[in-house]
Every structure is written in C-alpha cells, then in structure tokens.
Design an enzyme around this catalytic site. Structure first.
Site, PDB file in Angstrom:
ATOM      1  N   CYS A   1     -32.274 -30.963  45.959  1.00 28.55           N
ATOM      2  CA  CYS A   1     -31.381 -31.984  46.521  1.00 28.55           C
ATOM      3  C   CYS A   1     -30.911 -32.899  45.382  1.00 28.55           C
ATOM      4  CB  CYS A   1     -32.098 -32.787  47.602  1.00 28.55           C
ATOM      5  SG  CYS A   1     -33.370 -33.879  46.957  1.00 28.55           S
TER       6      CYS A   1
ATOM      7  N   CYS B   1     -34.333 -27.962  49.679  1.00 25.44           N
ATOM      8  CA  CYS B   1     -34.857 -28.373  48.373  1.00 25.44           C
ATOM      9  C   CYS B   1     -36.270 -27.821  48.185  1.00 25.44           C
ATOM     10  CB  CYS B   1     -34.861 -29.902  48.280  1.00 25.44           C
ATOM     11  SG  CYS B   1     -35.580 -30.515  46.746  1.00 25.44           S
TER      12      CYS B   1
ATOM     13  N   ASP C   1     -17.630 -10.494  45.798  1.00 30.23           N
ATOM     14  CA  ASP C   1     -18.894 -11.203  45.635  1.00 30.23           C
ATOM     15  C   ASP C   1     -18.963 -11.814  44.225  1.00 30.23           C
ATOM     16  OD1 ASP C   1     -21.410 -12.087  46.411  1.00 30.23           O
ATOM     17  OD2 ASP C   1     -22.441 -10.264  45.754  1.00 30.23           O
ATOM     18  N   GLU C   2     -19.738 -12.870  44.068  1.00 34.48           N
ATOM     19  CA  GLU C   2     -19.972 -13.515  42.755  1.00 34.48           C
ATOM     20  C   GLU C   2     -18.655 -13.765  42.014  1.00 34.48           C
ATOM     21  OE1 GLU C   2     -23.142 -14.371  41.897  1.00 34.48           O
ATOM     22  OE2 GLU C   2     -24.447 -12.593  41.951  1.00 34.48           O
ATOM     23  N   ILE C   3     -17.703 -14.332  42.728  1.00 34.06           N
ATOM     24  CA  ILE C   3     -16.356 -14.483  42.161  1.00 34.06           C
ATOM     25  C   ILE C   3     -16.350 -15.396  40.928  1.00 34.06           C
ATOM     26  CG2 ILE C   3     -15.588 -16.400  43.660  1.00 34.06           C
ATOM     27  CD1 ILE C   3     -12.912 -14.418  43.821  1.00 34.06           C
TER      28      ILE C   3
HETATM   29 ZN    ZN Z   1     -35.460 -32.843  47.074  1.00 31.07          ZN
END
Ligand code: ZN
Length: 199
Positions: free
Chosen positions: A191, A153, A96-98
C-alpha cells in the site's frame, strides 16, 4: 457496462491495469474466454521478454491459461495478424504485458479498435520505482474502458496499488535494472504507506 453503440459497431480498447498480485491476468483471461464462449475469433499475444520463456500460453498465478502467440515486437505481431486474418477475421485481440512492448504498439491498438476489433490489453501501470510504465501511460488515456485492480498489501493487509521489488530480502535500490528475469528477485504488493521508495 460494455454495450454496443447506436450504429451497432464493435471495436474499442479495454485496459486492465494495476500492480502485481492484483489478479490482472486472471481478469484478462476471463474476458478473452467470454468471447471464445460466444464463438468469437479471439487471438492473443504476449511479448518474448526472455527467449527461455517463449511458451505459447498466458498463465495466471492461480494456474488458468489462455493460448497466445509470443512475439518479439509490435512488427512481428502485425505480421502474424496479417497471416491469421487471411484465414479468418479477428474479432477480439488480447495483448498481455503491454508495458514490455515497443511504443509502436499504442497506435496499432488504436488502428485495430478503429477497424472494429475489440482490443483487450493487460499491463502494469507503474514499475517498482513507482514511475509510469510505457504504453500503459498512453492507453490509460485512450482506452474506452479502464479497470485498475488493486492487490492486498503483503505488509499490512490493506489495499495495495504499488509493487515493491525485493532483492536479497530488502527493497531494491532505484539503480537496479527495471526488467530482470533471473528468478533471484521477488516482488510484493504494498500500500502507499508500506511502500518504500527506492533510493
Ligand atoms: Zn500496507
């Protein structure tokens, strides 16, 4: 999608990546669990980023958990793997969290996959400045299977691929440290259009 080769030999690298709030850890835990259900020997590791949080579980935002060994670097991981292999062969290795490990981990992951271990790694593809994160950059090329997950987003509801770092309610400046485990900051998925490039 994941089928055995003609020699019936296991061993490959799966990379789960993307921005924050994309459900990466959820997907990571799900994959490890599937192998556990099949009675495969699954061993998972995560980096100790902050000593205060050296708990022995990988946890997703939604609360699912998987037992793991917290290690400070790739050398400590190798030592633990040697020790565990004496007791039982490892079939599946989860990391995990490499992106927070030292860069030695990339070659190790390759070696373990060559030896027949299914290596499933999870990590952010880029930091809040939109710069590629170490280890994940190389594994994007080397992994057999790459799944880049997107979030929603926080600003407009479209698909998000970036992580905006918020400090004191505002997008963080570029010179603020990349890793800061204080709890006084927040992150949002954004986004392309809502993401504000830190200056
Ligand atoms: Zn956006």
């Amino acid at each position: 999608m994941l089928t055995k080769n003609l020699q019936n030999k296991l061993g490959w690298i799966e990379l789960i990546t993307g921005c924050m709030f994309a459900g990466k850890t959820e997907e990571f835990i799900k994959r490890l669990r599937r192998h556990s259900y099949a009675k495969r020997n699954v061993v998972a590791f995560k980096p100790i980023i902050d000593d205060r949080y050296s708990i022995d579980k990988i946890s997703s935002h939604s609360g699912s958990q998987f037992e793991s060994y917290p290690v400070k670097d790739s050398l400590q991981m190798v030592e633990k793997i040697k020790e565990l292999t004496k007791i039982k062969k490892i079939d599946v290795l989860g990391i995990d969290e490499i992106q927070f490990f030292d860069e030695g981990i990339v070659n190790l992951v390759q070696e373990y996959a060559d030896k027949g271990i299914i290596v499933i790694v999870n990590g952010l593809d880029k930091d809040f400045k939109c710069e590629p994160f170490k280890n994940v950059d190389k594994l994007l090329v080397q992994a057999e299977y790459v799944d880049k997950l997107s979030a929603i987003c926080h600003n407009c509801g479209s698909n998000a691929s970036r992580t905006q770092r918020i400090v004191n309610g505002k997008p963080a400046a570029a010179n603020e440290p990349v890793i800061l485990v204080s709890g006084e900051e927040q992150y949002e998925a954004r986004c392309r259009h809502c993401y504000i490039k830190p200056k």
